[in-house]
Design an enzyme around this catalytic site. Structure first.
Site, PDB file in Angstrom:
ATOM      1  N   GLY A  64       0.829  -1.147  -0.078  1.00  0.00           N
ATOM      2  CA  GLY A  64       0.030  -0.111  -0.073  1.00  0.00           C
ATOM      3  C   GLY A  64       0.859   1.199   0.073  1.00  0.00           C
ATOM      4  O   GLY A  64       1.994   1.140  -0.310  1.00  0.00           O
ATOM      5  N   ARG A  65       0.394   2.240   0.395  1.00  0.00           N
ATOM      6  CA  ARG A  65       1.103   3.694   0.426  1.00  0.00           C
ATOM      7  C   ARG A  65       2.599   3.584   1.302  1.00  0.00           C
ATOM      8  O   ARG A  65       3.527   3.890   0.533  1.00  0.00           O
ATOM      9  CB  ARG A  65       0.257   4.729   1.209  1.00  0.00           C
ATOM     10  CG  ARG A  65      -1.156   5.017   0.608  1.00  0.00           C
ATOM     11  CD  ARG A  65      -1.674   6.197   1.193  1.00  0.00           C
ATOM     12  NE  ARG A  65      -2.935   6.746   0.844  1.00  0.00           N
ATOM     13  CZ  ARG A  65      -4.263   6.397   1.313  1.00  0.00           C
ATOM     14  NH1 ARG A  65      -4.099   5.388   2.502  1.00  0.00           N
ATOM     15  NH2 ARG A  65      -5.215   6.681   0.798  1.00  0.00           N
ATOM     16  N   ILE A  66       2.684   2.709   2.451  1.00  0.00           N
ATOM     17  CA  ILE A  66       3.761   2.818   3.148  1.00  0.00           C
ATOM     18  C   ILE A  66       4.714   1.803   2.363  1.00  0.00           C
ATOM     19  O   ILE A  66       6.016   2.190   2.277  1.00  0.00           O
ATOM     20  CB  ILE A  66       3.766   2.423   4.475  1.00  0.00           C
ATOM     21  CG1 ILE A  66       2.824   3.613   5.175  1.00  0.00           C
ATOM     22  CG2 ILE A  66       4.983   2.285   5.114  1.00  0.00           C
ATOM     23  CD1 ILE A  66       2.356   3.211   6.611  1.00  0.00           C
ATOM     24  N   THR A 117       7.094  -2.377  11.088  1.00  0.00           N
ATOM     25  CA  THR A 117       6.446  -1.196  11.507  1.00  0.00           C
ATOM     26  C   THR A 117       5.013  -1.180  11.237  1.00  0.00           C
ATOM     27  O   THR A 117       4.270  -0.128  11.318  1.00  0.00           O
ATOM     28  CB  THR A 117       7.074   0.040  10.732  1.00  0.00           C
ATOM     29  OG1 THR A 117       6.877  -0.020   9.233  1.00  0.00           O
ATOM     30  CG2 THR A 117       8.399   0.084  10.873  1.00  0.00           C
ATOM     31  N   ARG A 145       2.277  -4.226  12.507  1.00  0.00           N
ATOM     32  CA  ARG A 145       1.665  -4.508  13.685  1.00  0.00           C
ATOM     33  C   ARG A 145       2.600  -5.762  14.244  1.00  0.00           C
ATOM     34  O   ARG A 145       2.821  -6.803  13.617  1.00  0.00           O
ATOM     35  CB  ARG A 145       0.157  -4.884  13.830  1.00  0.00           C
ATOM     36  CG  ARG A 145      -0.773  -3.759  13.318  1.00  0.00           C
ATOM     37  CD  ARG A 145      -0.753  -2.856  14.422  1.00  0.00           C
ATOM     38  NE  ARG A 145      -1.764  -1.810  14.340  1.00  0.00           N
ATOM     39  CZ  ARG A 145      -1.532  -0.731  13.974  1.00  0.00           C
ATOM     40  NH1 ARG A 145      -0.341  -0.506  13.712  1.00  0.00           N
ATOM     41  NH2 ARG A 145      -2.469   0.161  13.653  1.00  0.00           N
ATOM     42  N   GLU A 156       1.992  -4.534  23.345  1.00  0.00           N
ATOM     43  CA  GLU A 156       2.521  -3.346  23.547  1.00  0.00           C
ATOM     44  C   GLU A 156       2.316  -2.547  24.765  1.00  0.00           C
ATOM     45  O   GLU A 156       0.837  -2.559  25.063  1.00  0.00           O
ATOM     46  CB  GLU A 156       2.425  -2.385  22.396  1.00  0.00           C
ATOM     47  CG  GLU A 156       2.959  -2.814  21.038  1.00  0.00           C
ATOM     48  CD  GLU A 156       2.669  -1.721  20.109  1.00  0.00           C
ATOM     49  OE1 GLU A 156       2.140  -0.650  20.288  1.00  0.00           O
ATOM     50  OE2 GLU A 156       3.086  -2.202  18.840  1.00  0.00           O
ATOM     51  N   HIS A 184       6.781   2.142  19.047  1.00  0.00           N
ATOM     52  CA  HIS A 184       5.632   2.459  18.038  1.00  0.00           C
ATOM     53  C   HIS A 184       5.733   3.729  17.877  1.00  0.00           C
ATOM     54  O   HIS A 184       4.736   4.684  18.112  1.00  0.00           O
ATOM     55  CB  HIS A 184       4.220   2.036  18.608  1.00  0.00           C
ATOM     56  CG  HIS A 184       3.401   1.588  17.715  1.00  0.00           C
ATOM     57  ND1 HIS A 184       2.491   0.917  17.691  1.00  0.00           N
ATOM     58  CD2 HIS A 184       2.955   2.130  16.438  1.00  0.00           C
ATOM     59  CE1 HIS A 184       1.424   0.591  16.674  1.00  0.00           C
ATOM     60  NE2 HIS A 184       2.233   1.383  15.955  1.00  0.00           N
TER      61      HIS A 184
END
Length: 329
Positions: free
Chosen positions: A157-159, A237, A239, A268, A287
């Protein structure tokens, strides 16, 4: 009379000022997330909730909100797996998020983790601070070359695409896998669509950028590590729950995985006794993928925009469940 909004964390003054133009607000004053009991209580009292990724907005919270006058939930994050979206949809409550704004910032951090893990930056920094400066030797603090290596992206996707763009500058071969091919992005970025198995077998670096879902939870486990090239470096980066952390630890310990760069963990915060924290070749950040001042300010303003739209009965600019509108009475 102004509508009431509960904020589960304080946000930037500019965003607070905009909120106050159309709402009465209550801000949770502690650094830790409010417990679910508080969220249930506030859902019964307010018209809107401005939430963070760490807030458990479960079916009980939403049910209480529906029984009263909760009109909108707006989250200051791209992800929303902490929110029971199906329940919100059934209740006719739109849920907002902040997509797109943190793409480049998160990709920057993912790339920083990749470089730090590859060149053992944190290990070297720690040794210097401990008064250790080893004499030069052929294998002292040797890491892995990034330039010309193969980068495998799980999620495009975008990242993921922003990572591919960065990889072009390092003359890397880019592989990606996801449910559907993206022919336009392939052409633009010079990436190659492959199966997950092929990606695991061919990549020198693997970086996760998929959404957490039942299909992706635990998708990198013992059998997947067996398929990876010896000496692979793993970056996450996305989950923490996508990776079996015990399997990761065992493969780092055995040397099959050379290093890991993690901005996420499961749970987390990561447990203080997690064996991953005992390994020098693991870089872990808390995070902070979207944690630049400019990006967080833009996220805050987008979140307020969603709240304002929800309180005035307008469609949310960034809505994850537009089906909720058809369930409103």
């Amino acid at each position: 009379m102004k509508k009431k909004v509960f904020l589960t964390r304080s946000i930037f003054p500019e965003a607070i000022e905009r909120l106050l133009q159309f709402a009465e607000i209550e801000v949770w004053s502690e650094n830790c997330p409010p417990p679910v009991e508080v969220l249930i209580q506030k859902a019964a009292e307010v018209d809107g909730m401005l939430t963070m990724l760490t807030d458990p907005i479960n079916a009980n919270v939403i049910h209480i909100g529906k029984q009263n006058h909760l009109k909108v939930i707006s989250q200051m994050a791209v992800g929303f797996d902490n929110i029971d979206v199906p329940s919100a949809t059934s209740a006719g409550i739109p849920v907002g998020n902040t997509p797109g704004v943190l793409t480049e910032t998160t990709a920057d951090l993912a790339w920083a983790l990749l470089m730090a893990a590859a060149r053992r930056v944190v290990e070297g920094n720690n040794e210097v601070h401990q008064g250790i400066w080893r004499p030069w030797g052929p294998d002292v603090m040797c890491g892995r070359d990034v330039y010309g290596a193969t980068l495998g992206l799980i999620g495009f996707g975008r990242i993921g695409q922003a990572m591919a763009a960065r990889a072009k500058g390092f003359n890397m071969k880019v592989l990606y896998t996801q449910r559907h091919r993206d022919l336009d992005a392939e052409k633009k970025l010079g990436a190659n669509f492959v199966t997950l198995i092929d990606l695991l077998q061919q990549s020198d670096f693997i970086s996760l950028h998929a959404y957490l879902s039942p299909e992706t939870k635990g998708m990198i486990g013992a059998s997947q590590f067996e398929e990876m090239k010896p000496g692979v470096i793993l970056i996450n980066t996305a989950r923490g729950a996508m990776i079996d952390q015990e399997a990761l630890y065992q493969n780092l310990l055995a040397g099959r995985v050379a290093a890991a760069g993690l901005d996420v963990s499961d749970p987390e915060p990561i447990s203080k006794d997690s064996p991953l924290l005992s390994l020098p070749n693991v870089v872990i950040t808390p995070h902070i993928g979207s944690a630049s001042i400019q990006t967080r300010k833009r996220m805050a303003m987008m979140t307020v925009g969603n709240i304002e739209a929800g309180l005035t009965g307008n469609p949310l600019p960034y809505c994850v469940n537009p089906e909720a509108y058809s369930n409103r009475k």
